[in-house]
Structures are given as structure tokens and as C-alpha cells.
Scaffold this motif. Structure first.
Motif, PDB file in Angstrom:
ATOM      1  N   LYS A 162       0.755  -1.226  -0.137  1.00  0.00           N
ATOM      2  CA  LYS A 162       0.047  -0.050   0.143  1.00  0.00           C
ATOM      3  C   LYS A 162       0.852   1.070  -0.014  1.00  0.00           C
ATOM      4  O   LYS A 162       1.826   1.331   0.645  1.00  0.00           O
ATOM      5  CB  LYS A 162      -1.039   0.057   1.251  1.00  0.00           C
ATOM      6  N   ALA A 163       0.369   2.147  -0.620  1.00  0.00           N
ATOM      7  CA  ALA A 163       1.202   3.478  -0.879  1.00  0.00           C
ATOM      8  C   ALA A 163       1.048   4.461   0.323  1.00  0.00           C
ATOM      9  O   ALA A 163       0.061   4.217   1.221  1.00  0.00           O
ATOM     10  CB  ALA A 163       0.721   4.091  -1.950  1.00  0.00           C
ATOM     11  N   LYS A 164       2.005   4.884   0.878  1.00  0.00           N
ATOM     12  CA  LYS A 164       2.210   5.622   2.179  1.00  0.00           C
ATOM     13  C   LYS A 164       2.432   7.175   1.631  1.00  0.00           C
ATOM     14  O   LYS A 164       3.419   7.477   0.918  1.00  0.00           O
ATOM     15  CB  LYS A 164       3.174   5.271   3.120  1.00  0.00           C
ATOM     16  N   LYS A 165       1.856   8.161   2.472  1.00  0.00           N
ATOM     17  CA  LYS A 165       2.206   9.551   1.948  1.00  0.00           C
ATOM     18  C   LYS A 165       3.610   9.818   2.808  1.00  0.00           C
ATOM     19  O   LYS A 165       3.726   9.641   4.073  1.00  0.00           O
ATOM     20  CB  LYS A 165       1.234  10.489   2.631  1.00  0.00           C
ATOM     21  N   LEU A 166       4.407  10.376   2.154  1.00  0.00           N
ATOM     22  CA  LEU A 166       5.854  10.369   2.690  1.00  0.00           C
ATOM     23  C   LEU A 166       6.140  11.877   3.223  1.00  0.00           C
ATOM     24  O   LEU A 166       7.096  12.359   3.699  1.00  0.00           O
ATOM     25  CB  LEU A 166       6.958  10.071   1.755  1.00  0.00           C
ATOM     26  N   GLY A 167       5.408  12.712   2.782  1.00  0.00           N
ATOM     27  CA  GLY A 167       5.502  14.334   3.009  1.00  0.00           C
ATOM     28  C   GLY A 167       5.072  15.224   2.178  1.00  0.00           C
ATOM     29  O   GLY A 167       4.277  14.680   1.264  1.00  0.00           O
ATOM     30  N   ASP A 168       5.489  16.231   1.921  1.00  0.00           N
ATOM     31  CA  ASP A 168       5.113  17.450   1.184  1.00  0.00           C
ATOM     32  C   ASP A 168       5.898  17.159  -0.228  1.00  0.00           C
ATOM     33  O   ASP A 168       5.870  18.218  -0.986  1.00  0.00           O
ATOM     34  CB  ASP A 168       5.051  18.746   1.670  1.00  0.00           C
ATOM     35  N   GLY A 169       6.674  16.208  -0.449  1.00  0.00           N
ATOM     36  CA  GLY A 169       7.586  16.272  -1.578  1.00  0.00           C
ATOM     37  C   GLY A 169       9.101  16.331  -1.219  1.00  0.00           C
ATOM     38  O   GLY A 169       9.215  16.268  -0.112  1.00  0.00           O
ATOM     39  N   SER A 170       9.818  16.544  -2.144  1.00  0.00           N
ATOM     40  CA  SER A 170      11.112  16.518  -1.801  1.00  0.00           C
ATOM     41  C   SER A 170      11.741  17.760  -1.214  1.00  0.00           C
ATOM     42  O   SER A 170      10.892  18.753  -1.420  1.00  0.00           O
ATOM     43  CB  SER A 170      12.005  16.195  -3.391  1.00  0.00           C
TER      44      SER A 170
END
Length: 186
Positions: A162-170
């Protein structure tokens, strides 16, 4: 990749003919001697198809008995070629014509098969000797095998990741963010 960027084709092994199956059923330890005698008998018949002396095999002959009669599946090979049982041994009926391209080439192919099998057997024996000399390596291989069996017992993976949200991007910083390349007004 293959030649000129082409990937090699998928080659599917052809099904073995009944003769090839019979030729590969011999015991490895006796295959060379048996194939030598069978090849000699077959070549004699293909070279002289009308001579009756080459179309008869006395199974009581000591040399024939050691290489054919006493070897499992050897008589079956000859029967697959067309030889039939006779009170004195085996006879090739006049209606049967042995072809060099099928029978003799099949025997040569079987000899190559047994040569590769003998080499593989030597490698297996050498590996077994190495394992006997190194108990640590043997223990590691047993552990790896146990781990493999444990993974198999767990069964196949039935759910996907399952995909997890890692933050607001790089979090990339540019040279401009540091003030590099900007003039200070002068």
C-alpha cells in the motif's frame, strides 16, 4: 541481449522420441559399454542391410550378455529399434530398415547425454566432499534450506503493498535559496 540488440528466442525442448527415452533409461555406470555394443550392432545392419548374420544377436554370447542382457533396459532399446525376440536371441525382421540418421545418430546423442550426466555426477560428488570437509558451510546451507521451507509454508503473498504518504514532496534546496547568483544591489 542477443546479437544486434535482439533478445534470444525462447527455445522449448522437443519431446523425446520413444527411442531417445529408451536410450536415456540405461544406468549411468553401464551406459558407455552398452551404447558402444548397440552402436556397433546398428552400424553393421545399416552398412549391410541384407546380410542375415548382422540381423541376429545371440544374447547368450558372453560379451553381448555383459553389455546388453545383464543391463537393465538395454534389450528394450533394441526392441524399440525393431528387433524381435527369437529362441536364440534377437532378430531384426527383413521388413525393418535401420536408418543411420535416426538410430545411429540417436545413439551418439545418448552418448553425449551420458557424458554430461557423468560430469554432473562428478560435480555433485565433489560438492558433497567439500560440504563434508566444512561443517560451518554445511550448517549455513541447512539453515538456508530451513528458511526456504519456512517461507514456502507461509504461502503466497495475497495482498499488495500500500502506498504511504511520505510528506510534502522532496526537500530540495536551490542555489538561489542560498543567495548564490543574486546581486546585492550595487
Amino acid at each position: 541481449m542477443g546479437y544486434a540488440g535482439y533478445s534470444p528466442g525462447n527455445q522449448v525442448a522437443d519431446k523425446l522420441t520413444p527411442l531417445q527415452q529408451a536410450l536415456r533409461a540405461l544406468p549411468l555406470s553401464q551406459a558407455t559399454e552398452t551404447l558402444d555394443i548397440i552402436e556397433k550392432l546398428t552400424r553393421n545392419v545399416t552398412r549391410n542391410p541384407t546380410e542375415d548374420k548382422f540381423r541376429k544377436i545371440k544374447l547368450s554370447n558372453p560379451k553381448i550378455a555383459a553389455a546388453i542382457t545383464d543391463v537393465p533396459y538395454a534389450v528394450d532399446i533394441l526392441k524399440e529399434m525393431g528387433w524381435v525376440e527369437d529362441p536364440e536371441g534377437l532378430v531384426l525382421p527383413a521388413s525393418v530398415r535401420l536408418a543411420h540418421e535416426t538410430e545411429v545418430v540417436g545413439i551418439i546423442d545418448a552418448r553425449d547425454f551420458y557424458k554430461k550426466e557423468a560430469e554432473a555426477q562428478k560435480r555433485r560428488e565433489a560438492m558433497a566432499r567439500k560440504l563434508a570437509d566444512d561443517p560451518e558451510k554445511e550448517a549455513l546451507l541447512k539453515k538456508a534450506e530451513m528458511d526456504r521451507k519456512e517461507k514456502e509454508a507461509e504461502g503466497p503473498v495475497l495482498h499488495g503493498s500500500k502506498a504511504k504518504k511520505l510528506g510534502d514532496g522532496s526537500n530540495i534546496m536551490t542555489a538561489g535559496d542560498l543567495g548564490i547568483g543574486k546581486s546585492s544591489g550595487g
